[in-house]
Design a protein around this motif. Structure first.
Motif, PDB file in Angstrom:
ATOM      1  N   LYS A 128     -65.161 -53.026 -68.827  1.00 33.12           N
ATOM      2  CA  LYS A 128     -64.585 -54.310 -69.015  1.00 33.12           C
ATOM      3  C   LYS A 128     -65.916 -55.190 -69.220  1.00 33.12           C
ATOM      4  O   LYS A 128     -67.042 -55.146 -68.731  1.00 33.12           O
ATOM      5  CB  LYS A 128     -63.861 -55.021 -67.782  1.00 33.12           C
ATOM      6  N   TYR A 132     -58.527 -53.359 -62.299  1.00 30.44           N
ATOM      7  CA  TYR A 132     -58.424 -53.054 -63.870  1.00 30.44           C
ATOM      8  C   TYR A 132     -57.021 -52.259 -64.143  1.00 30.44           C
ATOM      9  O   TYR A 132     -56.350 -52.514 -65.139  1.00 30.44           O
ATOM     10  CB  TYR A 132     -59.460 -51.821 -64.309  1.00 30.44           C
ATOM     11  N   GLU A 133     -56.703 -51.240 -63.066  1.00 29.70           N
ATOM     12  CA  GLU A 133     -55.559 -50.218 -63.351  1.00 29.70           C
ATOM     13  C   GLU A 133     -54.500 -51.258 -63.476  1.00 29.70           C
ATOM     14  O   GLU A 133     -53.659 -51.200 -64.397  1.00 29.70           O
ATOM     15  CB  GLU A 133     -55.553 -49.413 -62.196  1.00 29.70           C
ATOM     16  N   ARG A 171     -54.125 -54.424 -64.015  1.00 29.47           N
ATOM     17  CA  ARG A 171     -54.027 -55.533 -65.047  1.00 29.47           C
ATOM     18  C   ARG A 171     -53.755 -54.763 -66.382  1.00 29.47           C
ATOM     19  O   ARG A 171     -53.012 -55.404 -67.162  1.00 29.47           O
ATOM     20  CB  ARG A 171     -55.579 -56.058 -65.242  1.00 29.47           C
ATOM     21  N   GLU A 172     -53.973 -53.439 -66.671  1.00 28.94           N
ATOM     22  CA  GLU A 172     -53.456 -52.773 -67.745  1.00 28.94           C
ATOM     23  C   GLU A 172     -52.281 -52.466 -67.745  1.00 28.94           C
ATOM     24  O   GLU A 172     -51.437 -52.458 -68.741  1.00 28.94           O
ATOM     25  CB  GLU A 172     -54.280 -51.382 -67.704  1.00 28.94           C
ATOM     26  N   LYS A 173     -51.538 -52.701 -66.571  1.00 25.30           N
ATOM     27  CA  LYS A 173     -50.068 -52.512 -66.493  1.00 25.30           C
ATOM     28  C   LYS A 173     -49.244 -53.872 -66.499  1.00 25.30           C
ATOM     29  O   LYS A 173     -47.993 -53.855 -66.194  1.00 25.30           O
ATOM     30  CB  LYS A 173     -49.639 -52.131 -65.157  1.00 25.30           C
TER      31      LYS A 173
END
Length: 237
Positions: A16, A57-58, A60-62
């Motif tokens: 990111k 990050y994981e 937020r991607e969801k």
């Protein structure tokens, strides 16, 4: 051997932009969820920070919001406690003018070096395409318009972001000097906490009020310190 990163290298490991990752950890410190180690005045990140960043990050991607992620963070990740002598107001103080100038010059130098490297590769590619057997080489344009536009856009983005960061830091420092009656709100009968909504409104209002003036100051500074193009270069443009 334990590994440590500065923010730019750390964000590349995560995948990111460094401003996004830095924003995550700043919010965690403001909420007193997780402390970032320092080497002098520089934040350094380790394997524990990496686990937390990858978890954020994981999710937020969801599609999860930061509020939701922070709410369950302590249940899934180990969080670093704050030192006893940690002072949030001191951390929010605006850096000195010399530090800001040095950071700005360093970021602009790095950005221009990246553009110069891209420009060199583009010129090499154009040279290979324009090399024709038994025919004279076509003259190479010194400044292809597309690359010039990329360089200008990159400089504009860096300047705008630097000004926004400086104004936000100054606004946060001013906010930290306000009386507790303006900064805090009562939670329950015996506890008070910082009024984040009022703080964000104060910072946004300050940035909007002074942004245009700071842009003009920045342009004046560039005109004063950057040499003007020679007449020969102007004819080329």
């Amino acid at each position: 051997m334990e590994t440590f990163w500065q923010i730019r290298e750390f964000s590349k490991v995560i995948g990111k932009h460094h401003n996004t990752v830095d924003g995550w950890f700043k919010q965690m410190e403001e909420r007193r969820l997780h402390y970032i180690n320092r080497a002098g005045h520089e934040k350094v990140y380790d394997e524990l920070d990496l686990q937390i960043a990858r978890y954020i990050y994981e999710w937020r991607e969801k599609g999860w919001s930061l509020e939701g992620i922070f709410g369950q963070l302590a249940e899934h990740c180990e969080l670093r406690p704050f030192p006893k002598d940690y002072d949030l107001a001191a951390q929010l103080q605006a850096p000195s003018i010399d530090v800001i100038k040095n950071q700005l010059v360093q970021e602009m130098r790095t950005a221009f070096e990246e553009v110069a490297a891209a420009q060199l590769k583009e010129l090499e590619r154009m040279y290979e395409q324009w090399t024709v057997p038994e025919l004279p080489l076509h003259p190479l344009p010194l400044y292809p318009s597309r690359l010039e536009l990329r360089k200008q856009r990159l400089a504009d983005v860096i300047t705008r972001k630097r000004i926004e960061i400086q104004l936000e830091q100054t606004a946060l420092h001013l906010w930290s000097t306000k009386p507790a009656s303006e900064r805090l709100r009562r939670v329950g009968l015996f506890r008070k906490e910082e009024n984040r909504e009022m703080r964000e409104l104060f910072v946004k209002s300050y940035v909007n009020k002074y942004f245009a003036d700071r842009v003009r100051d920045e342009l004046d500074w560039m005109e004063l310190h950057w040499p003007e193009e020679s007449a020969e270069q102007q004819e080329i443009h």
